[in-house]
Scaffold this motif. Structure first.
Motif, PDB file in Angstrom:
ATOM      1  N   ILE A 238     -28.054  46.990 -75.191  1.00  0.00           N
ATOM      2  CA  ILE A 238     -28.840  47.348 -74.535  1.00  0.00           C
ATOM      3  C   ILE A 238     -29.594  46.637 -73.471  1.00  0.00           C
ATOM      4  O   ILE A 238     -30.697  46.371 -73.482  1.00  0.00           O
ATOM      5  N   VAL A 239     -29.198  45.902 -72.315  1.00  0.00           N
ATOM      6  CA  VAL A 239     -30.030  45.325 -71.177  1.00  0.00           C
ATOM      7  C   VAL A 239     -30.841  45.292 -70.470  1.00  0.00           C
ATOM      8  O   VAL A 239     -30.251  46.413 -69.992  1.00  0.00           O
ATOM      9  N   GLY A 240     -32.568  45.473 -70.957  1.00  0.00           N
ATOM     10  CA  GLY A 240     -33.222  46.504 -69.315  1.00  0.00           C
ATOM     11  C   GLY A 240     -33.895  45.595 -68.666  1.00  0.00           C
ATOM     12  O   GLY A 240     -34.189  43.946 -69.340  1.00  0.00           O
ATOM     13  N   ARG A 241     -35.035  45.873 -67.681  1.00  0.00           N
ATOM     14  CA  ARG A 241     -36.042  45.516 -67.181  1.00  0.00           C
ATOM     15  C   ARG A 241     -36.689  45.775 -66.284  1.00  0.00           C
ATOM     16  O   ARG A 241     -36.723  46.664 -65.648  1.00  0.00           O
ATOM     17  N   LEU A 242     -37.934  45.585 -66.154  1.00  0.00           N
ATOM     18  CA  LEU A 242     -39.186  45.803 -65.227  1.00  0.00           C
ATOM     19  C   LEU A 242     -38.685  45.587 -63.931  1.00  0.00           C
ATOM     20  O   LEU A 242     -39.105  44.398 -63.809  1.00  0.00           O
ATOM     21  N   GLU A 243     -38.689  46.635 -63.671  1.00  0.00           N
ATOM     22  CA  GLU A 243     -38.667  46.101 -61.705  1.00  0.00           C
ATOM     23  C   GLU A 243     -40.093  46.524 -61.437  1.00  0.00           C
ATOM     24  O   GLU A 243     -40.329  45.836 -60.586  1.00  0.00           O
ATOM     25  N   TYR A 244     -40.290  47.269 -61.688  1.00  0.00           N
ATOM     26  CA  TYR A 244     -42.524  46.866 -60.826  1.00  0.00           C
ATOM     27  C   TYR A 244     -43.093  48.640 -61.419  1.00  0.00           C
ATOM     28  O   TYR A 244     -42.164  49.240 -62.003  1.00  0.00           O
ATOM     29  N   ALA A 245     -44.326  48.318 -61.761  1.00  0.00           N
ATOM     30  CA  ALA A 245     -45.307  49.345 -62.624  1.00  0.00           C
ATOM     31  C   ALA A 245     -46.431  49.357 -60.764  1.00  0.00           C
ATOM     32  O   ALA A 245     -47.239  48.370 -61.331  1.00  0.00           O
ATOM     33  N   ASN A 246     -46.742  50.662 -60.533  1.00  0.00           N
ATOM     34  CA  ASN A 246     -46.893  50.414 -59.412  1.00  0.00           C
ATOM     35  C   ASN A 246     -47.740  51.290 -58.736  1.00  0.00           C
ATOM     36  O   ASN A 246     -48.276  51.995 -58.059  1.00  0.00           O
ATOM     37  N   PRO A 247     -48.365  52.438 -59.412  1.00  0.00           N
ATOM     38  CA  PRO A 247     -48.505  52.454 -61.312  1.00  0.00           C
ATOM     39  C   PRO A 247     -47.363  53.054 -61.773  1.00  0.00           C
ATOM     40  O   PRO A 247     -46.864  52.755 -63.212  1.00  0.00           O
ATOM     41  N   LEU A 248     -46.136  53.389 -61.477  1.00  0.00           N
ATOM     42  CA  LEU A 248     -45.049  54.511 -61.818  1.00  0.00           C
ATOM     43  C   LEU A 248     -44.052  53.259 -62.398  1.00  0.00           C
ATOM     44  O   LEU A 248     -43.836  51.989 -61.573  1.00  0.00           O
ATOM     45  N   LEU A 249     -42.871  53.195 -62.978  1.00  0.00           N
ATOM     46  CA  LEU A 249     -42.702  52.690 -63.403  1.00  0.00           C
ATOM     47  C   LEU A 249     -40.477  52.863 -62.429  1.00  0.00           C
ATOM     48  O   LEU A 249     -40.520  53.691 -63.083  1.00  0.00           O
ATOM     49  N   GLY A 250     -40.578  51.389 -62.504  1.00  0.00           N
ATOM     50  CA  GLY A 250     -39.000  51.875 -61.507  1.00  0.00           C
ATOM     51  C   GLY A 250     -38.201  50.650 -63.180  1.00  0.00           C
ATOM     52  O   GLY A 250     -38.620  49.459 -62.725  1.00  0.00           O
ATOM     53  N   VAL A 251     -37.539  50.712 -64.102  1.00  0.00           N
ATOM     54  CA  VAL A 251     -36.558  50.230 -64.797  1.00  0.00           C
ATOM     55  C   VAL A 251     -35.212  49.827 -64.917  1.00  0.00           C
ATOM     56  O   VAL A 251     -35.226  51.143 -63.862  1.00  0.00           O
ATOM     57  N   SER A 252     -34.896  49.126 -64.867  1.00  0.00           N
ATOM     58  CA  SER A 252     -33.047  48.245 -64.602  1.00  0.00           C
ATOM     59  C   SER A 252     -32.398  49.067 -65.773  1.00  0.00           C
ATOM     60  O   SER A 252     -33.056  47.910 -67.196  1.00  0.00           O
ATOM     61  N   TRP A 253     -31.292  49.052 -66.428  1.00  0.00           N
ATOM     62  CA  TRP A 253     -30.930  48.539 -67.461  1.00  0.00           C
ATOM     63  C   TRP A 253     -28.436  49.005 -67.395  1.00  0.00           C
ATOM     64  O   TRP A 253     -28.831  49.369 -66.603  1.00  0.00           O
ATOM     65  N   LYS A 254     -28.673  47.822 -67.568  1.00  0.00           N
ATOM     66  CA  LYS A 254     -26.878  48.114 -68.702  1.00  0.00           C
ATOM     67  C   LYS A 254     -26.994  47.854 -69.634  1.00  0.00           C
ATOM     68  O   LYS A 254     -27.412  47.512 -70.686  1.00  0.00           O
ATOM     69  N   ILE A 255     -25.239  48.126 -70.339  1.00  0.00           N
ATOM     70  CA  ILE A 255     -24.548  47.496 -71.221  1.00  0.00           C
ATOM     71  C   ILE A 255     -24.293  46.165 -71.124  1.00  0.00           C
ATOM     72  O   ILE A 255     -24.330  46.070 -70.527  1.00  0.00           O
ATOM     73  N   ARG A 256     -24.725  45.651 -72.569  1.00  0.00           N
ATOM     74  CA  ARG A 256     -23.994  43.985 -72.351  1.00  0.00           C
ATOM     75  C   ARG A 256     -22.659  43.412 -71.574  1.00  0.00           C
ATOM     76  O   ARG A 256     -22.157  44.383 -71.961  1.00  0.00           O
ATOM     77  N   ASP A 257     -22.903  42.425 -70.835  1.00  0.00           N
ATOM     78  CA  ASP A 257     -21.752  41.910 -70.144  1.00  0.00           C
ATOM     79  C   ASP A 257     -21.910  42.648 -69.060  1.00  0.00           C
ATOM     80  O   ASP A 257     -20.553  42.290 -68.164  1.00  0.00           O
ATOM     81  N   ALA A 258     -21.851  43.647 -68.834  1.00  0.00           N
ATOM     82  CA  ALA A 258     -21.909  44.660 -67.459  1.00  0.00           C
ATOM     83  C   ALA A 258     -22.848  44.326 -66.459  1.00  0.00           C
ATOM     84  O   ALA A 258     -23.428  43.035 -66.866  1.00  0.00           O
ATOM     85  N   GLU A 259     -22.072  44.571 -65.135  1.00  0.00           N
ATOM     86  CA  GLU A 259     -22.317  43.035 -64.287  1.00  0.00           C
ATOM     87  C   GLU A 259     -23.212  43.702 -63.494  1.00  0.00           C
ATOM     88  O   GLU A 259     -24.944  43.744 -63.462  1.00  0.00           O
ATOM     89  N   MET A 260     -23.576  45.065 -63.127  1.00  0.00           N
ATOM     90  CA  MET A 260     -23.725  46.188 -62.291  1.00  0.00           C
ATOM     91  C   MET A 260     -25.467  46.403 -63.375  1.00  0.00           C
ATOM     92  O   MET A 260     -25.185  47.083 -64.864  1.00  0.00           O
ATOM     93  N   PHE A 261     -26.291  46.918 -63.056  1.00  0.00           N
ATOM     94  CA  PHE A 261     -27.596  47.752 -63.201  1.00  0.00           C
ATOM     95  C   PHE A 261     -27.322  49.182 -63.100  1.00  0.00           C
ATOM     96  O   PHE A 261     -27.912  48.836 -61.722  1.00  0.00           O
ATOM     97  N   HIS A 262     -28.519  49.739 -63.648  1.00  0.00           N
ATOM     98  CA  HIS A 262     -29.239  51.217 -63.383  1.00  0.00           C
ATOM     99  C   HIS A 262     -30.696  50.489 -62.629  1.00  0.00           C
ATOM    100  O   HIS A 262     -30.651  50.554 -64.040  1.00  0.00           O
ATOM    101  N   THR A 263     -30.670  51.057 -61.741  1.00  0.00           N
ATOM    102  CA  THR A 263     -32.385  51.254 -61.299  1.00  0.00           C
ATOM    103  C   THR A 263     -32.486  52.713 -61.607  1.00  0.00           C
ATOM    104  O   THR A 263     -32.221  53.595 -60.823  1.00  0.00           O
ATOM    105  N   ILE A 264     -34.108  52.849 -61.916  1.00  0.00           N
ATOM    106  CA  ILE A 264     -34.525  54.690 -62.330  1.00  0.00           C
ATOM    107  C   ILE A 264     -35.742  54.538 -61.763  1.00  0.00           C
ATOM    108  O   ILE A 264     -36.345  53.087 -62.084  1.00  0.00           O
TER     109      ILE A 264
END
Length: 433
Positions: A238-264
């Motif tokens: 599971i691969v993720g990244r922090l999108e923003y923290a201002n101050p609430l978090l926006g996070v994206s994730w995907k399964i390995r080798d997938a092209e599209m991220f889910h952003t929440i």
């Protein structure tokens, strides 16, 4: 009375009680002892309040057949919980770590509950009493259990694993906390690693923050065969990244080798919570929960108990994170404040407890880290911080002193970080910010 015989009474009653102020009707009352109390003295009161049986370990309190006399009440409670756990053939996910245990537990519960009837540790019942009470709260209708395990000495996690028998597990992280009991950072790693030892011995499944060098080293040393990795690098499952923290978090994730991220968009603050969110994603996908349900569980989770809570007061935005504090959680809170976009920032830090002989060094280190942020105002509270006072910040010996200073010189139009060990009672400062 044998454990099996007591278990039959437990099955008849369905629950246990340990506090005469909150007796569940028809429950079994366990008369536990503490440094300042002996619940044997209140066994009769428990029965009068509705308990069906009372387990005691002092014969002078036994009045009739409703009393069960044992050698040690706490040991009996633990043995009963261990026996009950062996009757439950469902996944048990054990969670420990220096920071983030409770938030990760609640995120796992939020995700798993989307599909399964899930039971998770209530509040902070994560020790040698709390874990048995948690297990004895799980009935036959539960399909999934999440058990938080805390420790401040060696062999505590091993002991709790022996009772709770986790089939799956994760360590959130390892850091400098409870050094009085663990002795050193190496001692922390050894103690937390007792969960890995149990999973290795019992062919369990490990969820691993694959970018954490300490956790990766601990896993490699043990050679655990079943590992699901989550983190930020592309080699994780599971691969993720922090999108923003201002101050609430926006996070994206995907399964390995997938092209599209889910952003929440989450209701959490603290960039450090990104990996806790990814842990919940990894667990959810492992147990077959679809992506939409996983995201729904995370998005709807709202933190409580002054753990990474955002509170908007009349004057400021407050990050209330004073349920607990140690060196690594202080570092994480400061790093999070650094990435938050805010015109004005105020830092209020309180003493960290249980650091033993490292207390002076670690408080001095946190002072340097906080001052490096160059906030509009930096305030240190407590005797340990006060011992290092200088002219670059405000230092107050007590929380009440800090409260008075905030009353005389109010903070307005700012993002305020309140971070301290629970014993500093930083809730007193909420009215001032």
């Amino acid at each position: 009375m044998t454990t099996e015989q007591l278990y039959q009474r437990y099955r008849e009653s369905g629950t246990v009680s340990t506090d005469t102020r909150n007796i569940v009707p028809n429950s079994i009352f366990f008369a536990l002892k503490g440094e300042r109390f002996n619940a044997n003295e209140f066994a009769a009161q428990a029965l009068e309040s509705g308990a069906k049986w009372a387990v005691v370990d002092e014969s002078k309190y036994v009045a009739d057949e409703r009393y069960v006399l044992v050698e040690d009440v706490l040991t009996t409670l633990q043995e009963l919980a261990r026996y009950h756990r062996r009757q439950l053939h469902i996944p048990f996910i054990g969670i420990t770590g220096t920071n983030g245990k409770t938030t990760t537990k609640e995120l796992l519960y939020a995700v798993l509950s989307q599909r399964f009837k899930t039971y998770a540790t209530k509040g902070n019942l994560n020790n040698h009493i709390g874990v048995p009470l948690t297990l004895l709260s799980i009935d036959d209708s539960i399909e999934m259990a999440v058990i938080e395990m805390g420790a401040n000495h060696q062999q505590e996690i091993a002991f709790l694993c022996d009772i709770a028998a986790p089939t799956h597990g994760l360590i959130t992280n390892v850091g400098k906390a409870h050094l009085e009991g663990f002795g050193s950072f190496e001692g922390v790693k050894k103690a937390k690693g007792e969960l890995y030892d149990f999973l290795k011995t019992h062919d369990g499944v490990l969820f691993l923050q694959g970018d954490n060098e300490y956790l990766r080293e601990m896993e490699t040393q043990r050679g655990i065969l079943k590992v699901v990795r989550y983190g930020f690098s592309p080699t994780n499952d599971i691969v993720g990244r922090l999108e923003y923290a201002n101050p609430l978090l926006g996070v994206s994730w995907k399964i390995r080798d997938a092209e599209m991220f889910h952003t929440i968009q989450t209701q959490l603050t603290g960039s450090y919570n990104t990996e806790n969110i990814l842990a919940a994603v990894a667990v959810g996908r492992f147990f077959g929960i679809d992506d939409t349900q996983i995201n729904q569980g995370i998005v709807t989770y709202t933190p409580t108990n002054n753990r990474s809570q955002i509170t908007k007061t009349a004057q400021n935005v407050v990050i209330a994170d004073y349920y607990n504090a140690n060196v690594s959680s202080m570092e994480a809170a400061l790093a999070n404040l650094a990435v938050i976009e805010a015109e004005h920032k105020v830092i209020v830090l309180g003493d960290m407890f249980e650091l033993g002989e490292d207390a002076a060094k670690e408080h001095r280190y946190i002072i340097d880290r906080a001052l490096a942020l160059d906030a509009d105002r930096t305030i240190f509270v407590g005797e340990a911080f006060y011992a290092h006072q200088n002219t670059k910040a405000e230092f107050y010996a007590t929380t009440d002193n800090a409260k008075e200073a905030l009353r005389e010189r109010p903070v307005v139009d700012s993002t305020v970080l309140l971070k301290a060990s629970r014993g500093m009672a930083f809730e007193k400062l909420m009215d001032m910010v």
